[in-house]
Write an enzyme that holds these catalytic residues in place. Structure first.
Site, short mmCIF file in Angstrom:
data_model
loop_
_atom_site.label_atom_id
_atom_site.label_comp_id
_atom_site.label_asym_id
_atom_site.label_seq_id
_atom_site.Cartn_x
_atom_site.Cartn_y
_atom_site.Cartn_z
N ASN A 238 -11.61 -2.69 13.72
CA ASN A 238 -10.95 -1.76 12.79
C ASN A 238 -11.57 -1.90 11.40
O ASN A 238 -11.47 -2.96 10.77
CB ASN A 238 -9.45 -2.10 12.75
CG ASN A 238 -8.62 -0.98 12.20
OD1 ASN A 238 -9.14 0.08 11.83
ND2 ASN A 238 -7.32 -1.19 12.12
N LYS B 51 -13.04 3.56 22.38
CA LYS B 51 -12.06 4.63 22.15
C LYS B 51 -12.69 5.76 21.32
O LYS B 51 -13.37 5.50 20.34
CB LYS B 51 -10.84 4.07 21.42
CG LYS B 51 -10.15 2.93 22.16
CD LYS B 51 -9.13 2.22 21.27
CE LYS B 51 -9.81 1.37 20.22
NZ LYS B 51 -8.82 0.58 19.42
N TRP C 46 -2.74 -2.49 -2.94
CA TRP C 46 -2.61 -3.58 -3.90
C TRP C 46 -2.53 -4.87 -3.07
O TRP C 46 -1.47 -5.30 -2.67
CB TRP C 46 -1.35 -3.42 -4.75
CG TRP C 46 -1.33 -2.17 -5.58
CD1 TRP C 46 -1.76 -2.05 -6.87
CD2 TRP C 46 -0.84 -0.88 -5.19
NE1 TRP C 46 -1.57 -0.76 -7.30
CE2 TRP C 46 -1.01 -0.01 -6.30
CE3 TRP C 46 -0.28 -0.35 -4.01
CZ2 TRP C 46 -0.64 1.33 -6.27
CZ3 TRP C 46 0.08 0.98 -3.97
CH2 TRP C 46 -0.11 1.81 -5.09
N TYR D 1 0.83 -1.20 0.00
CA TYR D 1 0.00 0.00 0.00
C TYR D 1 0.86 1.25 0.00
O TYR D 1 2.00 1.25 0.46
CB TYR D 1 -0.97 0.02 1.18
CG TYR D 1 -0.35 0.26 2.54
CD1 TYR D 1 -0.38 1.53 3.12
CD2 TYR D 1 0.24 -0.77 3.27
CE1 TYR D 1 0.16 1.76 4.37
CE2 TYR D 1 0.79 -0.56 4.52
CZ TYR D 1 0.74 0.72 5.07
OH TYR D 1 1.29 0.94 6.30
N GLY E 135 -4.35 3.79 16.72
CA GLY E 135 -5.14 2.75 17.38
C GLY E 135 -4.37 1.47 17.60
O GLY E 135 -4.55 0.78 18.62
N ASP E 136 -3.47 1.14 16.68
CA ASP E 136 -2.68 -0.09 16.80
C ASP E 136 -1.74 -0.02 18.00
O ASP E 136 -1.61 -0.99 18.76
CB ASP E 136 -1.86 -0.33 15.53
CG ASP E 136 -2.72 -0.31 14.28
OD1 ASP E 136 -3.92 -0.64 14.37
OD2 ASP E 136 -2.20 0.06 13.21
#
Length: 306
Positions: free
Chosen positions: A165, A225, A101, A86, A257-258
């Site tokens: 997500n 969140k 992709w 990406y 967020g990760d």
């Protein structure tokens, strides 16, 4: 040693650093969370469950996993597929946009490469984490085998963790998303929804909306969140709200967020309270968004680990 397994995808990341010049790295929501958990809590065994190819970039990706001390026992090598890729671009206020992709990436076939021995080993884990993106990329014909595996893990006492997500372009329709998310919420012990994601899928715009929607699923630990507006945690029916100090110098919101997820889950695995876990997770996310890219330099993260 505590063990957590992150199921999903790591991709080849391309980022423009000046006109006609790009920097290549590796990232993906579950991989990012695995990295930040390990950086915060080196004593926890953080593993990624995914598939790559037989190509040079796949080999380089696995080497980077090792450099980050991410366990690679369940990184499968597909005979004919390669990792997805990406391009990420950010605007003047740090908001990002992506070009992907990944329609036939190796990670879409991970469940095809699983066997009973692998599932038996996963049953010894403390946590098993997957996301909405993890669900979206699984080939539809392999989804049943994924749910069978997850229920086996849950029955074995593994805590199942789900982050909803949401990436709309990965799904055939919102109805398909709702169907898969319903199955995920039924099986999960810990859920980490963002209000923005739930707004896109269900039209929910507040903590109360998300909390009320999730109540019938009997989720043990619900972590809602809302960026700088705070975090509401519902644990065994009891609510705790934690204020978040906004970050002024936002460079890139990618992986906010990760990193929150990684730091929060690591905190809970090591026995920290909900308030302490959220505060550390917010500090991790607040640090990450002040740097470009999903995975920031290790030295920039040293204060979090300390």
């Amino acid at each position: 040693m505590k063990n957590i397994y992150f199921f999903g995808e790591c991709m080849i990341e391309l980022r423009s650093i000046e006109e006609s010049l790009m920097r290549q790295s590796f990232a993906g929501d579950v991989y990012n969370a695995a990295v930040y958990l390990k950086r915060c809590f080196p004593a926890i065994n953080s593993s990624i469950v995914t598939s790559v190819g037989q190509d040079n970039l796949s080999d380089k990706m696995i080497s980077v996993f090792a450099e980050e001390e991410i366990d690679t026992e369940f990184v499968f090598k597909h005979d004919t597929k390669i990792p997805g890729m990406y391009l990420v671009e950010t605007d003047d206020v740090g908001e990002r946009s992506f070009t992907y992709w990944r329609s036939d990436a190796a990670a879409r076939y991970t469940m095809e490469l699983f066997n009973d021995d692998a599932i038996a080993k996963l049953k010894c884990a403390d946590m098993f984490f997957f996301s909405g993106i993890s669900l979206a990329i699984i080939k539809p014909e392999l989804r049943d085998s994924f749910w069978q595996m997850v229920w086996q893990l849950k029955d074995a006492g593994v805590q199942i963790v789900f982050d909803p997500n949401y990436r709309a372009r990965l799904w055939a329709s919102v109805d398909e998303t709702k169907l898969l998310y319903d199955l995920a919420l039924q099986v999960s012990d810990i859920v980490l929804p963002g209000i923005e994601d739930f707004n896109s899928i269900y039209g929910h715009t507040s903590f109360d909306h998300v909390k009320t929607f999730c109540k019938p699923y009997n989720i043990k630990e619900l972590v809602i969140k809302d960026g700088p507006n705070g975090v509401l945690v519902v644990y065994d029916g009891e609510e705790t709200f934690i204020d978040i100090l906004p970050v002024e110098n936002v460079v890139d919101t990618n992986s906010a967020g990760d990193s929150f997820n990684g730091a929060y889950l690591g905190s809970r695995l090591t026995g920290r309270s909900i308030t302490d876990a959220v505060q550390l997770a917010a500090k991790a996310a607040g640090t990450v968004i002040q740097y470009p890219g999903a995975i920031i330099p290790k030295e920039a993260f040293d204060s979090i680990r300390q």
